[in-house]
Design an enzyme around this catalytic site. Structure first.
Site, PDB file in Angstrom:
ATOM      1  N   HIS A 239       3.963 -96.843  60.882  1.00  0.00           N
ATOM      2  CA  HIS A 239       4.165 -95.450  61.256  1.00  0.00           C
ATOM      3  C   HIS A 239       5.652 -95.098  61.299  1.00  0.00           C
ATOM      4  CE1 HIS A 239       4.475 -91.958  63.876  1.00  0.00           C
ATOM      5  NE2 HIS A 239       3.228 -91.704  63.577  1.00  0.00           N
ATOM      6  N   CYS A 240       6.528 -96.101  61.449  1.00  0.00           N
ATOM      7  CA  CYS A 240       7.933 -95.782  61.765  1.00  0.00           C
ATOM      8  C   CYS A 240       8.874 -95.821  60.563  1.00  0.00           C
ATOM      9  CB  CYS A 240       8.442 -96.752  62.825  1.00  0.00           C
ATOM     10  SG  CYS A 240       7.568 -96.590  64.388  1.00  0.00           S
ATOM     11  N   ILE A 241       8.988 -97.009  59.937  1.00  0.00           N
ATOM     12  CA  ILE A 241      10.089 -97.199  58.987  1.00  0.00           C
ATOM     13  C   ILE A 241       9.982 -96.279  57.751  1.00  0.00           C
ATOM     14  CG2 ILE A 241      11.400 -98.955  57.675  1.00  0.00           C
ATOM     15  CD1 ILE A 241      11.435 -99.307  60.762  1.00  0.00           C
TER      16      ILE A 241
ATOM     17  N   VAL B 199       8.798 -93.363  57.749  1.00  0.00           N
ATOM     18  CA  VAL B 199       8.713 -91.966  58.186  1.00  0.00           C
ATOM     19  C   VAL B 199       9.990 -91.510  58.899  1.00  0.00           C
ATOM     20  CG1 VAL B 199       7.473 -90.397  59.752  1.00  0.00           C
ATOM     21  CG2 VAL B 199       6.188 -92.091  58.412  1.00  0.00           C
ATOM     22  N   ASP B 200      10.373 -92.238  59.945  1.00  0.00           N
ATOM     23  CA  ASP B 200      11.416 -91.751  60.859  1.00  0.00           C
ATOM     24  C   ASP B 200      12.752 -91.440  60.186  1.00  0.00           C
ATOM     25  OD1 ASP B 200       9.411 -92.265  62.616  1.00  0.00           O
ATOM     26  OD2 ASP B 200      10.323 -94.059  63.475  1.00  0.00           O
TER      27      ASP B 200
END
Ligand SMILES: NC(=O)c1ccc[n+]([C@@H]2O[C@H](COP(=O)([O-])OP(=O)(O)OC[C@H]3O[C@@H](n4cnc5c(N)ncnc54)[C@H](O)[C@@H]3O)[C@@H](O)[C@H]2O)c1
Length: 442
Positions: A278-280, A282-283
């Site tokens: 979910h993070c790398i 997207v963020d």
């Protein structure tokens, strides 16, 4: 008592937190919110966990977990203490703290999609009251708390820093990592005003060993983005190194292992089939988007995204070349993807490159199966659909595939046994460092 004589909101809040009588509301009970809710319950606080997903709420109230690495008995223990789950956001008015852990995805143009954060805040507004602390944990661009949350809260006639205390405190959950827990991962916290920071430090300091104060919510928001951009860029770098090394006939994994013996100034990152979670993926684009508003281009972010997103295509190219050497083509071949989750030893498939690899292979005419002991059934996904169940590995079964594509290096796989029985293995994780005639590194 007249209104002007009521005790100051902050003192009452701090006293309730210190006495553990403050009711903690956690909004969004996913990978971030649920462990935090359990931690507050473990510390003795009354906790209400809110989620719009009635199935999650029902599971929790029945003492069941829906996240692989969170055990059902820890939910049952929290239920036996003072934890309950609810879909009724109106109960937020009974909470002294509201911690928001809702998703922050990208939209189709790869721009921030704040609909969950803003939707949650708008639904909470009628239930906000004096004496509450509100903390946002969802990863987002710098300025979100000040520019989006503060004006909404103040539109209710509540003054931030006087009546309600507003913070940003990024989550640093590392699902499946047994070395750290919610309690032992240091937590950064920034407040809109000094009083907000004081409330935030009290809120988190009650359950987390080390809380790191920073001077503003923007610093806290940017801290999280730096952490994730740092990972995305370094993963992009080693993926590029992998492509260069491959062309030169050098094993990049052996190079990184050797470089990692340097006791200072080098941090190993490992190449792979792309990036996931979910993070790398997207963020960093939350930062790129906000930077553009300031007339600055986040070039490292864009380049790392470009390199990492291109990896699945490169891996399929390596697989096609390996099949060709055996006189076969991708079209008409049977391929088995090993590992569907985006990283080892967990069951989270969000943004997993394995799914994109399956789609690329299927689009080229391959028949694709997958095997992942952590993902028994192919999950429902917004943009992908495969009606598949995880294949149970057998010697005969493996030998019936033209190629095994090793995407996620779970510890549960028996790699020596797999190598003995597979016709061809395309290894994207550097598991087979010593190689073998039936192993191609990709
Ligand atoms: N997963 C991680 O490892 C991780 C790590 C650090 C930061 N984060 C960040 O934390 C945030 C949450 O991530 P996650 O992985 O927990 O997401 P998740 O999808 O696992 O959980 C989010 C939950 O919020 C619920 N939800 C959505 N809208 C809601 C609403 N209006 N009211 C109540 N509940 C609502 C969803 O049903 C879901 O259960 C994201 O911003 C993410 O970037 C995640």
């Amino acid at each position: 008592m007249k209104a002007q004589e009521s005790p100051p909101a902050k003192e009452t809040l701090l006293r309730k937190i210190a006495e553990r009588s403050a009711t903690i509301g956690i909004v969004g009970l996913g990978y971030v919110g649920l462990p935090l809710a359990l931690r507050y319950a473990e510390a003795g606080y009354p906790v209400i966990g809110f989620d719009i997903d009635a199935a999650k709420v029902e599971a929790l109230n029945a003492g069941r977990s829906y996240i692989e690495h969170i055990r059902g008995d820890s939910i049952a223990a929290a239920r036996a203490a003072k934890f309950e789950a609810s879909t009724e956001l109106a109960r937020a008015g009974n909470c002294d703290a509201l911690i928001l852990c809702v998703p922050t995805p990208l939209d189709r143009r790869r721009e921030p999609d704040l609909r969950y954060v803003l939707g949650t805040v708008d639904s909470l507004l009628p239930h906000l009251r004096r004496g509450q602390v509100v903390s946002l944990e969802s990863t987002t661009y710098p300025g979100t708390t000040e520019e989006e949350l503060k004006p909404r809260i103040e539109s209710r006639g509540l003054k931030v820093g006087v009546d309600v205390f507003l913070c940003f405190s990024p989550e640093r959950e590392d699902p499946g990592n047994p070395r750290f827990s919610t309690r032992t991962i240091p937590k950064v916290c920034g407040g809109t005003t000094p009083a907000c920071l004081e409330a935030g430090l009290a809120l988190y300091g009650a359950v987390i060993d080390r809380v790191v104060p920073v001077s503003s919510t923007r610093i806290a928001e940017m801290t999280k983005l730096l952490e994730n951009v740092h990972r995305a860029v370094n993963i992009g770098l080693v993926n590029e190194m992998k492509i260069i090394c491959d062309r030169m006939g050098i094993d990049v994994h052996e190079v990184i292992r050797a470089a990692a013996t340097k006791p200072f100034g080098f941090v190993p990152y490992w190449p792979g089939p792309g990036f996931g979670g979910h993070c790398i993926p997207v963020d960093p684009f939350y930062l790129a988007w906000k930077a553009r508003k300031f007339g600055v281009q986040a070039r490292f972010v864009e380049l790392a995204g470009e390199i990492n997103r291109a990896m699945p295509e490169w891996v399929v190219g390596k697989l096609a070349a390996a099949l060709q050497k055996c006189g076969k083509t991708v079209s008409g071949s049977r391929c088995l993807v090993l590992g569907l989750a985006y990283k080892k030893n967990i069951g989270d498939t969000r943004e997993s490159p394995a799914v994109e690899l399956m789609e690329l292979l299927a689009a080229q005419g391959a028949t694709v199966d997958y095997s992942d002991p952590h993902v028994p059934v192919f999950p429902k996904m917004r943009d992908h659909r495969f009606d598949l169940k995880s294949v149970i590995l057998t010697a005969v079964g493996m030998a019936s595939y033209d190629a095994l594509l090793l995407v996620t290096d779970h510890d549960a796989f028996d790699y020596a046994w797999i190598r003995r029985h597979a016709r061809l293995i395309v290894d994207t994780r550097g598991v087979y460092l010593d190689g073998a005639p039936n192993v191609v590194k990709a």
